[in-house]
Design an enzyme around this catalytic site. Structure first.
Site, short mmCIF file in Angstrom:
data_model
loop_
_atom_site.label_atom_id
_atom_site.label_comp_id
_atom_site.label_asym_id
_atom_site.label_seq_id
_atom_site.Cartn_x
_atom_site.Cartn_y
_atom_site.Cartn_z
N GLU A 45 0.93 -1.08 -0.01
CA GLU A 45 -0.02 -0.06 0.04
C GLU A 45 1.13 1.22 -0.01
O GLU A 45 2.03 1.08 0.57
CB GLU A 45 -1.04 0.10 1.10
CG GLU A 45 -1.79 1.22 1.28
CD GLU A 45 -2.82 1.29 2.27
OE1 GLU A 45 -2.62 0.47 3.48
OE2 GLU A 45 -3.83 2.02 2.31
N CYS A 258 -6.49 0.87 3.27
CA CYS A 258 -7.40 2.25 3.36
C CYS A 258 -7.49 3.12 1.95
O CYS A 258 -8.63 3.71 1.75
CB CYS A 258 -7.10 3.21 4.63
SG CYS A 258 -7.51 2.29 6.35
N ASN A 385 -12.45 -3.19 1.99
CA ASN A 385 -11.21 -2.98 3.09
C ASN A 385 -11.49 -2.71 4.23
O ASN A 385 -11.93 -1.31 4.35
CB ASN A 385 -9.90 -2.37 2.46
CG ASN A 385 -8.70 -2.36 3.58
OD1 ASN A 385 -8.15 -3.37 3.89
ND2 ASN A 385 -8.73 -1.31 4.10
N GLU A 386 -11.83 -3.57 5.18
CA GLU A 386 -12.01 -2.98 6.82
C GLU A 386 -13.28 -2.27 6.49
O GLU A 386 -13.32 -0.88 7.68
CB GLU A 386 -10.71 -2.18 7.41
CG GLU A 386 -9.63 -3.08 7.42
CD GLU A 386 -8.37 -2.42 8.28
OE1 GLU A 386 -8.84 -1.11 8.73
OE2 GLU A 386 -7.38 -2.99 8.57
O1 AHR Z 1 -1.67 -1.26 6.73
C1 AHR Z 1 -2.10 0.02 7.11
C2 AHR Z 1 -3.50 0.24 7.35
O2 AHR Z 1 -4.00 -0.52 8.38
C3 AHR Z 1 -4.38 -0.33 6.28
O3 AHR Z 1 -4.41 0.61 5.21
C4 AHR Z 1 -5.68 -0.50 6.81
O4 AHR Z 1 -6.33 -1.73 6.00
C5 AHR Z 1 -5.35 -0.98 7.99
O5 AHR Z 1 -6.26 -0.26 8.86
#
Ligand code: AHR
Length: 661
Positions: A45, A258, A385-386
């Site tokens: 990321e 994120c 994602n989350e």
């Molecule tokens: O890995 C960092 C962040 O942690 C990622 O973007 C998210 O998915 C998680 O909260």
């Protein structure tokens, strides 16, 4: 006195080893089960400048003049650029958008020379805290340009073309390399040249010098090392990419995190914005507080995955933005309007066609045009994602999942179950997975080393009939977020439990992967790096690498007797069918060595010499590159005279024993 204390410690240590009866590990070679060969992978990321200013080879920062105060309050289109009249030259720089290179790249700089001088008006870019160039290496400089104000107004004798020098300079102005372009009027044109600096400079600048009266429109000013990873144009920084490749990742999850669901609906990561010529991609704010050039877009991600021998695992937004958008602390989730969901669902289906479709298909043709006629062999697709599990989310997720399942049953869709190992989102995410019979869900947890030791049986209890698990993000977090051996060994212990359960835990990736040490948003990270040639793998990296290079596709059943219930020792045994090797992993997080006897039951006698690789140190240790105190695994030979053999696992260690037949 000190020597005396050491002696007492040594004697008590020896006594403990000598007197404790070895624990017995019985390995039943007749009892194997198939496990996922895709277990060990990475999650990339762009946070901590992992992408822009990191893995992405680009050395110019704000190359397209698109930085803005929406990203950082003191930023504007000219941030990281400095105007300096040289000699008697006078002029200025302005930002315009009347006639851009592309509508997705709306701003450009106009460098005006009002009083000409041989030294010229200089517009300098300082890169990402300086531009790192190495003596004798080649760099490709490129830019889009047009000359302006030609003819009558400026009485330009050159009929419109204006010279522009591009110089690599040290901070004090010393010339390292240069090239000169004649910039024509009319349409935007791309200019490029190779530069070879005479000496290494860790904080050089790219300087555009306009010596003649007139004005130049400039955009997409870029400097790339020619030697990128695998020599790809618009490619990756070679040393960092190699560090990732060395992990032997079976897959790469990208582009977040994120970053995928974004800060507000308009900031969601839309894959189509990230392909095609870089100057035509739609850039946007990075929710981690900087700018995304999307120079590394979906084509580059797919290509990079292929280059490191990993399966691509792209993640698309589930039609909703991050619940923390607009600083709403968990209530900021918004969904794409339902009437636009058909288009959005098609966008997701198009991604599968972009990756796998024939060159005769619309999106397969786009992939081929970018340079990759063969498919990228996409097998996995993350959706969301989350995300907070709400009705808004569920509705959109179901629409996407139904369409992918109907059109591409061969794709494994990975759902999301929130940011924690338990709790509301976790429970409700799993409920959706059960209802829809999802193939796989993505679990995340960042927890203490103790948590990992206390939860080694987590997946032993999972229902084998339910969705498979992708542990997409995890890391052991010390209170001070340091990458200690204690944390790394807790992760290693957890990995032994994942191997034992790799019939249902199909994939796992530590997070985050990369952190630029001078531009950190998050710690700990697996690999730290600087803006020049510094790559600093942590002890967690060494653990990931040892598991990645010693994976298997069969789990071999074993039983351990003689260890106390609270002893921090974890083991697993796998077989690698390709080599036939039996691979034993032993994690000992105790302060004393632990004596073990391995009994191989059934099967053939292994060769008499095994390979033993040990990572060991003190629990609180971290890799300290500045002072040259770096722990690395050491490989030696172990004599295995019999199917029963002893091994003493050192204190605070991870051991890998490879037995060949
Ligand atoms: O890995 C960092 C962040 O942690 C990622 O973007 C998210 O998915 C998680 O909260």
């Amino acid at each position: 006195m000190i020597a005396g204390r050491w002696l007492i410690a040594l004697v008590s240590c020896l006594c403990w080893t000598a007197h404790a009866a070895p624990a017995r590990v019985q390995i039943d070679l007749a009892r194997e089960k198939a496990i996922s060969p895709d277990l060990m992978g990475v999650f990339f990321e762009d946070l901590n400048h992992a992408g822009d200013g990191g893995l992405y080879g680009e050395l110019v920062q704000n190359r397209s003049f698109e930085f803005s105060a929406t990203e950082q309050s003191d930023w504007n289109n000219l941030t990281f650029w400095t105007l300096a009249p040289r000699g008697a030259a006078k002029g200025n720089v302005v930002v315009e958008q009347a006639w851009p290179v592309h509508e997705n790249n709306p701003h450009y700089a106009v460098l005006e020379t009002l009083v000409a001088a041989p030294e010229g008006m200089a517009l300098a870019n300082s890169g990402f805290q300086g531009v790192f160039v190495q003596a004798g290496e080649q760099y490709e400089v490129s830019l889009f340009g047009r000359s302006l104000y030609v003819g009558e107004r400026w009485k330009n004798p050159s009929q419109g073309a204006l010279p522009l020098s591009v110089r690599l300079e040290s901070a004090d102005g010393t010339l390292l390399a240069q090239s000169r372009f004649e910039i024509s009027p009319g349409e935007w044109q791309r200019y490029s040249a190779k530069l070879q600096p005479e000496r290494t400079d860790r904080a050089a600048r790219v300087v555009l010098v306009a010596p003649e009266l007139g004005a130049l429109a400039l955009d997409e000013v870029s400097l790339f090392p020619v030697k990128t990873f695998r020599g790809r144009s618009n490619g990756m920084r070679a040393d960092l990419a190699q560090a990732i490749a060395d992990l032997k990742p079976r897959f790469i999850r990208f582009p977040g995190g994120c970053l995928v669901h974004g800060n507000g609906i308009g900031n969601m990561y839309r894959w189509k914005d990230t392909i095609g010529p870089v100057e035509q991609r739609r850039q946007q704010a990075n929710l981690w507080g900087y700018h995304q050039t999307v120079g590394v877009g979906f084509y580059e991600y797919f290509q990079f995955a292929e280059d490191v021998g990993a399966k691509p695992v792209p993640v698309v937004p589930a039609g909703v933005c991050c619940q923390n958008s607009d600083r709403q602390g968990g209530t900021g989730q918004r969904g794409l309007p339902l009437e636009s969901m058909d288009d959005y669902v098609q966008e997701v289906l198009d991604l599968i066609e972009y990756a796998n479709g024939p060159v005769t298909s619309k999106w397969g043709a786009r992939r081929a045009a970018a340079g990759h006629p063969e498919p990228f062999n996409l097998e996995y697709l993350g959706v969301g994602n989350e995300d907070r599990i709400t009705f808004l989310f569920k509705k959109r997720f179901e629409m996407i999942y139904a369409a992918v399942k109907a059109k591409h049953p061969e794709i494994t869709v990975i759902g999301t179950v929130g940011p924690f190992a338990e709790g509301d989102d976790f429970e409700q995410g799993w409920q959706i997975a059960d209802q829809l019979r999802l193939p796989m869900v993505d679990e995340h947890y960042y927890v203490s080393p103790d948590w990992f030791w206390q939860n080694l049986s987590r997946y032993d209890r999972y229902d084998r009939a339910k969705s498979h698990v992708y542990l997409g993000e995890y890391a052991a977090h010390e209170k001070d977020r340091r990458s200690t051996l204690r944390a790394a060994l807790a992760e290693a212990a957890h990995l032994t439990s994942l191997e034992r359960n790799a019939d249902i835990v199909r994939m796992a990736s530590y997070a985050p992967l990369l952190g630029r040490e001078d531009l950190l948003d998050w710690t700990p990270n697996l690999i730290y790096f600087n803006g020049s040639d510094g790559v600093f793998p942590t002890l967690s990296y060494e653990v990931q690498k040892l598991f990645g290079t010693n994976g298997g596709d069969r789990y071999v059943h074993s039983t351990v007797t003689g260890l106390a219930a609270d002893q921090r020792v974890a083991l697993s045994t796998v077989r690698d069918s390709a080599s036939g090797d039996l691979i034993l992993k032993i994690v000992n997080a105790e302060e004393q060595p632990v004596a073990l006897t391995f009994d191989l039951q059934g099967g053939k006698q292994p060769r008499s010499t095994a390979q033993v690789t040990v990572l060991k140190g003190t629990a609180d240790e971290t890799n300290d590159y500045r002072n040259g105190k770096v722990l690395k695994p050491v490989t030696t030979a172990l004599r295995v005279a019999d199917k029963s053999f002893p091994y003493t696992a050192p204190s605070n260690s991870l051991t890998i024993i490879r037995l060949a037949h």
